[in-house]
Design a protein around this motif. Structure first.
Motif, short mmCIF file in Angstrom:
data_model
loop_
_atom_site.label_atom_id
_atom_site.label_comp_id
_atom_site.label_asym_id
_atom_site.label_seq_id
_atom_site.Cartn_x
_atom_site.Cartn_y
_atom_site.Cartn_z
N MET A 64 10.91 -21.11 5.57
CA MET A 64 11.46 -21.86 4.68
C MET A 64 12.10 -21.29 3.74
O MET A 64 13.29 -21.76 3.25
N LYS A 65 11.79 -20.04 3.37
CA LYS A 65 12.75 -19.57 2.50
C LYS A 65 14.19 -19.11 3.09
O LYS A 65 15.11 -19.08 2.45
N GLU A 229 11.12 -17.49 -7.47
CA GLU A 229 11.47 -16.70 -6.30
C GLU A 229 12.04 -15.33 -6.71
O GLU A 229 13.12 -15.24 -7.27
N LEU A 230 11.71 -14.22 -5.81
CA LEU A 230 12.00 -12.99 -6.11
C LEU A 230 13.20 -13.07 -5.08
O LEU A 230 13.01 -13.23 -3.90
N THR A 231 14.64 -12.45 -5.62
CA THR A 231 15.87 -12.72 -4.61
C THR A 231 16.40 -11.32 -4.33
O THR A 231 17.35 -11.20 -3.59
N ASP A 232 15.64 -10.17 -4.81
CA ASP A 232 16.22 -9.04 -4.62
C ASP A 232 15.85 -8.23 -3.14
O ASP A 232 14.48 -7.85 -3.15
N PRO A 233 16.50 -8.15 -2.09
CA PRO A 233 15.76 -7.67 -0.89
C PRO A 233 15.22 -6.32 -1.03
O PRO A 233 14.14 -5.96 -0.38
N ALA A 263 16.89 -9.56 5.46
CA ALA A 263 18.24 -9.61 5.78
C ALA A 263 18.75 -11.04 5.06
O ALA A 263 19.81 -10.76 4.63
N ASP A 264 18.24 -11.84 5.10
CA ASP A 264 18.66 -13.31 4.54
C ASP A 264 18.51 -13.32 3.07
O ASP A 264 19.15 -14.30 2.35
N LEU A 265 17.31 -12.62 2.48
CA LEU A 265 16.95 -12.88 1.19
C LEU A 265 18.11 -12.44 0.11
O LEU A 265 18.28 -13.26 -0.86
N GLY A 266 19.05 -11.93 0.34
CA GLY A 266 20.25 -11.75 -0.53
C GLY A 266 21.06 -12.77 -0.93
O GLY A 266 21.90 -13.04 -1.61
N ASN A 267 21.01 -13.91 0.03
CA ASN A 267 21.93 -15.17 -0.01
C ASN A 267 20.93 -16.01 -0.68
O ASN A 267 21.47 -17.27 -0.75
N MET A 268 19.81 -16.05 -1.05
CA MET A 268 18.88 -16.89 -1.70
C MET A 268 19.50 -17.45 -3.11
O MET A 268 19.63 -16.35 -3.69
N PRO A 269 19.56 -18.65 -3.39
CA PRO A 269 20.19 -19.04 -4.77
C PRO A 269 18.58 -18.93 -5.60
O PRO A 269 17.57 -18.86 -5.04
N PRO A 270 18.78 -19.02 -7.09
CA PRO A 270 17.61 -18.86 -7.79
C PRO A 270 16.61 -19.98 -7.45
O PRO A 270 17.47 -21.24 -7.12
N ALA A 271 15.54 -19.99 -7.18
CA ALA A 271 14.72 -20.83 -6.52
C ALA A 271 13.15 -20.73 -6.76
O ALA A 271 13.00 -19.74 -7.50
N ALA A 272 12.27 -21.58 -6.62
CA ALA A 272 11.04 -21.74 -6.93
C ALA A 272 10.38 -22.32 -5.73
O ALA A 272 10.58 -23.40 -5.22
N GLY A 273 9.21 -21.91 -5.44
CA GLY A 273 8.48 -22.17 -4.38
C GLY A 273 6.66 -22.34 -4.55
O GLY A 273 6.29 -21.53 -5.31
N ILE A 274 6.02 -23.33 -3.92
CA ILE A 274 4.63 -23.29 -4.06
C ILE A 274 4.13 -23.85 -2.85
O ILE A 274 4.62 -24.54 -2.25
#
Length: 302
Positions: A64-65, A229-233, A263-274
């Motif tokens: 999902m992330k 979410e942590l977005t720093d790979p 590998a994808d994580l650096g492209n995640m926008p500021p986000a939150a998940g539960i």
């Protein structure tokens, strides 16, 4: 046939319907991601089931992330998950999770979602704003009580959060002193976990000693675990390494890393998940003491 279990399965179906309508009406996209994946997020205390050359997912978060990283926006999923050696009055090895993510958001928005979702479910169950669980009335129209982990240790734990981390009593005090002391007449949120227990959460701006993580409780039941979410790979890889190191020290084998996710994580926008446990939510609404009463089959019946 157990009449109580049959009634609870009808209730379960209605709750899932309400959940779907809740998120669809707010513009969330319902997604389905693979249940068998090459690697889960390594965690110290969670063991995944092997499935051929991969593993059954312990939650749908990794995939999902990755959808968030690809610009899918606000998404939710209701799915089966598996965790080895989890069995008790509130645990089964195969269970149902609701997981949702908000793009361009943080954990405060998730707290608001939780408040509104619980209201919608409770209204469907009883036609009002309250329900009774294990002899206690819970009000769902008075907001959700919030307390930080640091405050909770000082008020209920008889020590500080930092001291408990140093002497290895953090988890014990959480279970024996803090969770039982949380409010029972309204839902409760325990928030801002120490950085050592931040999991996949980002650290709090201005206070890097804690992560923007919270857990939702109602009637003494832990229902959900959410975070910004942590977005720093690089930092995420380090945390996965720390989790595997803890596993080794506990006598558990290390787990493979989800490299495509990193590998994808650096492209995640500021986000939150539960992630919210559907089975426990049904337990709450059905006034059921055991998870066995709200599932179609227990492991022992298979």
């Amino acid at each position: 046939m157990s009449p109580f279990r049959l009634a609870n399965l009808h209730l379960r179906a209605r709750i899932i319907h309400v959940i779907r309508e809740f998120f669809r009406s707010r513009g969330f996209l319902e997604v389905e991601t693979p249940h068998r994946i090459p690697a889960n997020a390594p965690e110290e205390y969670i063991d995944p089931y092997r499935a051929g050359t991969g593993y059954l997912h312990t939650s749908p978060e990794i995939c999902m992330k990755r959808l968030l990283c690809r610009g899918y926006g606000d998404i939710f999923q209701i799915c089966r998950c598996w965790r080895s050696d989890e069995r008790g009055t509130r645990h089964v090895p195969e269970f149902t999770l609701l997981e949702w993510y908000r793009a361009d958001s943080d954990y405060y928005a998730l707290m608001k979602d939780c408040e509104e979702l619980l209201k919608a479910v409770v209204e469907m169950v009883g036609g009002g704003t309250a329900l009774s669980y294990r002899g206690r009335k819970i009000e769902f129209n008075k907001g959700i009580g919030r307390i930080t982990v640091r405050e909770a240790f000082e008020r209920f734990g008889g020590t500080t959060m930092e001291t408990a981390l140093r002497d290895g009593t953090f988890d014990e005090i959480m279970v024996t002193a803090i969770e039982p002391a949380l409010p029972r007449d309204v839902p409760a949120i325990l928030m801002d976990y120490p950085a050592e227990a931040a999991a996949l959460a980002r650290l709090k701006p201005g206070d890097p000693t804690v992560g923007e993580r919270f857990e939702l409780y109602a009637g003494g039941l832990e229902l959900a675990n959410g975070f910004s979410e942590l977005t720093d790979p690089r930092e995420q890889r380090e945390r996965f390494g720390e989790a595997n190191a803890k596993r080794l020290r506990s006598g558990l084998p290390p787990l493979p890393l989800p490299e495509p996710f990193l590998a994808d994580l650096g492209n995640m926008p500021p986000a939150a998940g539960i992630a919210l446990g559907i089975d426990r939510l049904v337990m709450l609404c059905a006034d059921a003491e055991r998870i066995d009463d709200v599932v179609a089959f227990t492991p022992e019946e298979l």
